[in-house]
Design a protein around this motif. Structure first.
Motif, short mmCIF file in Angstrom:
data_model
loop_
_atom_site.label_atom_id
_atom_site.label_comp_id
_atom_site.label_asym_id
_atom_site.label_seq_id
_atom_site.Cartn_x
_atom_site.Cartn_y
_atom_site.Cartn_z
N VAL A 31 0.85 -1.19 0.00
CA VAL A 31 0.00 0.00 0.00
C VAL A 31 0.89 1.24 0.00
O VAL A 31 1.89 1.30 0.73
CB VAL A 31 -0.93 0.02 1.23
N GLY A 35 -2.99 5.41 0.26
CA GLY A 35 -3.97 4.37 0.54
C GLY A 35 -4.30 3.50 -0.65
O GLY A 35 -5.30 2.77 -0.62
N ALA A 124 -8.32 3.32 8.20
CA ALA A 124 -8.35 3.49 6.75
C ALA A 124 -9.59 4.25 6.30
O ALA A 124 -9.51 5.16 5.46
CB ALA A 124 -8.28 2.13 6.06
N HIS A 127 -9.27 7.97 7.07
CA HIS A 127 -8.31 8.74 6.29
C HIS A 127 -8.53 8.67 4.79
O HIS A 127 -8.14 9.58 4.05
CB HIS A 127 -6.89 8.29 6.63
N PHE A 128 -9.14 7.58 4.33
CA PHE A 128 -9.26 7.40 2.88
C PHE A 128 -10.67 7.02 2.41
O PHE A 128 -10.89 6.88 1.21
CB PHE A 128 -8.32 6.27 2.41
N ILE A 316 -5.28 -1.73 4.26
CA ILE A 316 -4.87 -0.34 4.02
C ILE A 316 -4.58 0.36 5.34
O ILE A 316 -3.58 1.06 5.50
CB ILE A 316 -5.96 0.40 3.23
N GLY A 317 -5.46 0.15 6.33
CA GLY A 317 -5.24 0.77 7.63
C GLY A 317 -4.00 0.26 8.33
O GLY A 317 -3.23 1.04 8.90
N ASP A 320 -0.97 1.72 6.69
CA ASP A 320 -0.80 3.14 6.99
C ASP A 320 -0.30 3.34 8.41
O ASP A 320 0.55 4.21 8.67
CB ASP A 320 -2.11 3.89 6.77
#
Length: 333
Positions: A31, A35, A124, A127-128, A316-317, A320
Motif C-alpha cells: 500500500v 492508501g 483506513a 483517512h481514505f 490499508i489501515g 498506513d
C-alpha cells in the motif's frame, strides 16, 4: 529503505505491507501513502500458531521480493496488547499470548506493528474512505465474526488495555448460540458470515421440504454452504437465502441500536467481507435500528454507511499505521 516506485513514480511516502489476518484467509497488500493497493498476495489461514506465522512470512516475502517495503502492519481479529506487539487472544485464530511483532520482525528484518482488524479498517476509512468527516464514528466489520472500532474526534479508542470495543461479543440472546469466545448468544453468532450459514441451516431444518437452490446444495454437500454462496443465491432471488438475510438484517439492527444507545455516534460504517453484500440487508437493518434505538423518533440518528474501501480496509489501515510508525513521531494513532 528507498521510497517505493511503481512505473517510475514515487509513492507518497515509503511503501508498506498491510496484512489482514481473518479466521479463514490471510490477505497481504503493498500500500502506498495515498492508501492505494499496488499488489496483493492471498492464502488460507492455517490452524496452528507456527503455521500461521510462517504463512504471514511467506506472503510478506512474496510482496517484498517485488517491492521495496519499509514496514509491515498486521490487522488481527483478536485482542492486541496496548503496545501493539502481542496477540493476547483471538477467538478465530491460534495465537494466544504470542509475541507476534517480535517473532515476525526477527524473521523478516522489518518493523512490525499489530492492530485489531476493525481498528485498522477504521483508521483506513477515516483517512481514505467512508468515515472521512465523521466526529464520533463506530466501525462494524462483519466477516467470520464481528470486529468493531471507535473513533472519537478522529482518534482510535482502544480502552485501558488495548481491547476495546468488543461489540461482537455483546450478548443479544440469553442462552443463545454458542460462541468460540466461550459465551452464549453473542451478537456475531447472529450477524456474521458464520451466522448466515447457521441461520440458513436452521431455516432449512424447520422446513425440510423447501425447494430452493440452497436446499439442493445442502442435500449434495452440507459442508459446502458458505456466506458467499448464500449471498449469491439471495441475489438470484432464492427464498431461503432471502429469508436468511432478512434475519441477518434484523440482528444487525438490534446490535446497531445497542451501539447507538451506548456511544451515540454520528456515523456508523459497515465493512468486512459480509459488508460487500450490503445491498441485501443494509436498508432493512437501518429500519430496524431506527425503530429499536432508545428514544426512537425523538433523537438524531447516526448515518449508517457502507465502506468505500471494501475488504481492503483492514490491510490499508494496517499498512498506513505501519508507515506512521516509521515515518512520523507518535501522534494520535
Amino acid at each position: 529503505m528507498r521510497l517505493g516506485t511503481i512505473d517510475g513514480v514515487d509513492s507518497a511516502g515509503p511503501l508498506t505491507v498491510g496484512v489482514d489476518i481473518g479466521g479463514t484467509s490471510i490477505w497481504a497488500s503493498v500500500v502506498d501513502g495515498d492508501g492505494q493497493v499496488l499488489d496483493s498476495a492471498h492464502a488460507p489461514t492455517p490452524h496452528s500458531a507456527d503455521a500461521l506465522e510462517r504463512g504471514v512470512e511467506r506472503a510478506v516475502r512474496e510482496l517484498a521480493h517485488r517491492h521495496d517495503v519499509a514496514a509491515v502492519g498486521l490487522a488481527v481479529a483478536g485482542f492486541i496488547d496496548s503496545d501493539r506487539t502481542t496477540v493476547r487472544f483471538a477467538p478465530h485464530l491460534p495465537w494466544v499470548d504470542a509475541s507476534v511483532a517480535r517473532s515476525l520482525g526477527e524473521r523478516l528484518g522489518l518493523p512490525i506493528v499489530l492492530e485489531h482488524d476493525a481498528n485498522a479498517a477504521a483508521w483506513a476509512e477515516c483517512h481514505f474512505g467512508a468515515a472521512a468527516g465523521g466526529h464520533n464514528v463506530v466501525i462494524v466489520a462483519i466477516g467470520t465474526g464481528i470486529g468493531a472500532a471507535l473513533l472519537i474526534d478522529g482518534r482510535l479508542y482502544r480502552g485501558s488495555f488495548g481491547v476495546a470495543p468488543e461489540l461482537g461479543h455483546l450478548q443479544v440472546v440469553p442462552d443463545g448460540r454458542a460462541c468460540p469466545c466461550g459465551k452464549l448468544g453473542c451478537w456475531e453468532r447472529y450477524c456474521s458470515g458464520t451466522a448466515l450459514v447457521e441461520t440458513a441451516l436452521e431455516l432449512l431444518a424447520a422446513d425440510p421440504s423447501a425447494s430452493t437452490v440452497l436446499a439442493r446444495d445442502v442435500a449434495v454437500d452440507p459442508g459446502a454452504l458458505t456466506g458467499r454462496r448464500i449471498a449469491a443465491a439471495a441475489e438470484d432471488g432464492d427464498p431461503l437465502a432471502l429469508a436468511t438475510f432478512a434475519d441477518f438484517a434484523k440482528w444487525l439492527g438490534v446490535g446497531l441500536a445497542t451501539v447507538a444507545d451506548v456511544f451515540d455516534p454520528d456515523l456508523i460504517v459497515i465493512c468486512g467481507g459480509v459488508g460487500s453484500s450490503a445491498p441485501l440487508f443494509l436498508d432493512a437493518a437501518r429500519e430496524h435500528y431506527a425503530r429499536l434505538v432508545t428514544g426512537s423518533g425523538h433523537r438524531p440518528l447516526a448515518r449508517v454507511r457502507h465502506t468505500l474501501l471494501g475488504e481492503a480496509a483492514g490491510m490499508i489501515g494496517a499498512a498506513d499505521l505501519a508507515r506512521a510508525s516509521v515515518s512520523d513521531p507518535p501522534g494520535d494513532r
